[in-house]
Design an enzyme around this catalytic site. Sequence first.
Site, PDB file in Angstrom:
ATOM      1  N   GLU A  84     -74.815 -85.469  55.378  1.00 23.95           N
ATOM      2  CA  GLU A  84     -75.651 -86.652  55.568  1.00 23.95           C
ATOM      3  C   GLU A  84     -75.627 -87.560  54.342  1.00 23.95           C
ATOM      4  OE1 GLU A  84     -80.267 -87.851  56.671  1.00 23.95           O
ATOM      5  OE2 GLU A  84     -79.441 -85.941  57.326  1.00 23.95           O
ATOM      6  N   LYS A 262     -88.362 -82.575  57.934  1.00 27.18           N
ATOM      7  CA  LYS A 262     -86.910 -82.605  58.062  1.00 27.18           C
ATOM      8  C   LYS A 262     -86.307 -83.193  56.787  1.00 27.18           C
ATOM      9  CE  LYS A 262     -82.784 -84.536  59.291  1.00 27.18           C
ATOM     10  NZ  LYS A 262     -82.016 -85.596  58.588  1.00 27.18           N
ATOM     11  N   ASP A 278     -78.763 -68.007  54.008  1.00 28.98           N
ATOM     12  CA  ASP A 278     -79.011 -68.148  55.438  1.00 28.98           C
ATOM     13  C   ASP A 278     -79.900 -69.368  55.699  1.00 28.98           C
ATOM     14  OD1 ASP A 278     -79.747 -67.910  58.101  1.00 28.98           O
ATOM     15  OD2 ASP A 278     -79.968 -65.742  58.028  1.00 28.98           O
ATOM     16  N   HIS A 376     -80.091 -95.769  53.045  1.00 32.13           N
ATOM     17  CA  HIS A 376     -79.289 -94.809  53.804  1.00 32.13           C
ATOM     18  C   HIS A 376     -78.049 -95.470  54.389  1.00 32.13           C
ATOM     19  CE1 HIS A 376     -78.430 -91.339  56.341  1.00 32.13           C
ATOM     20  NE2 HIS A 376     -78.299 -92.178  57.368  1.00 32.13           N
TER      21      HIS A 376
END
Length: 424
Positions: A84, A262, A278, A376
């Site tokens: 991202e 998130k 993990d 972004h």
Amino acid sequence: MAERTSRIPGFFKLPPDERLARVAEITGLDDPTRQRLRDTGNLPAEVADSMIENVIGTFNVPLGIATNLMIDGEEVLVPMATEESSVVAAVSNAARQCRDSGGFHTAMSGALMIAQVQLVDVPNPEFARLRILEHRDDIKAICDDTDPVLLQYGGGFRDIEVRVLASRTGSMVVTHLVVDTRDAMGANAVNSMAEAVAPAIAEWTGGRTNLRILSNLADRRLARARATWNTATIGGESVRDGMIAAYDFAEADPYRATTHNKGIMNGVTAVTLATGNDTRAVEAGAHAYAARTGQYRSLTRWEVDAHGNLTGTLEMPLAVGLIGGATRSHPTARACLEIMGVTSAERLARNIAAVGLAQNFAALKALATTGIQKGHMALHAKNIAVMAGAVGDEVDRVADELVAAGTVRVDVAEAALRRIRGEG
């Protein structure tokens, strides 16, 4: 092209190159695509084949370095594996803005993991609960005998908890084995202990043991990070207050909290992945912890101190390790640990928590000022340029045009690329 089918007898027995040949034959992959899949990058094919089943190649994710982090008085470079745009840049920028106030301060609650042993078909569950508690010393002996190496490193069994839970199928008795796993994530260790203890629990109670597995809600393994941002440094009181209002929104509304968290996990998952840990376990534990009050809420807390500065804190489960699994077998994961300079699972978890807090600061500031899309999309413009076919210095030239136009789309990038190439 062979007949398309997913039934390939003996597929798992083939070496990776032969598996790839079979898949290519069935699906009609062209030669360039086959060659890309044969290139396993910095993870040798034989190592990849030992890590998961039916390997035909690897999937490379960009690996970046977050800079400017001062964590507990030490300069730290943090590797982040993510696809991202703006994630690495956001952490670096947030870390730079709190350096003058001491950077990030971190702590860890411990390295305790929980394994659950489910007992069913018990007519007198409360009686069974006490029977299990009376056998604490026996349970400790069984657990410690199961993993004597862990015991040598100062870990091992610490305690038990026994709960009676109501369910659709009746009351069940659930025993928690609380185990110090030290520098291991601990899944294999605690799962083995649960398996070893289960027959004894069934014998003592007359019930039947069913599930015997760890919990990824590692709330005895909390990583904590805090930092202070000078209000003048971040753009003044209006920016600070806008960030507080954005946090208050997340704390009050699960729809906002989900995206808010998130953003935190953008950083947390990137470091977890880079170090071969993990990611799914960490993410599951984080989101369960965020809902521990009965409503899904923010993992961070944002306040204003007595001097008017913005303060942020993050507390979340972080079960990561330095031994076992991909952390040990993946050469890039080992290199990332070396870059970060960590020698304990605790230090790794504390660094990850600092990154998560930095990521959240950056997102809140962007939302409260220019909006999340401006920064972004400026970074995402390079991805769009590549998608449009730009190569070499064309990528930056196309990306600059997209940002200047304020429209980051593939069709706009293709038009810009044609102009640059003099194609009309």
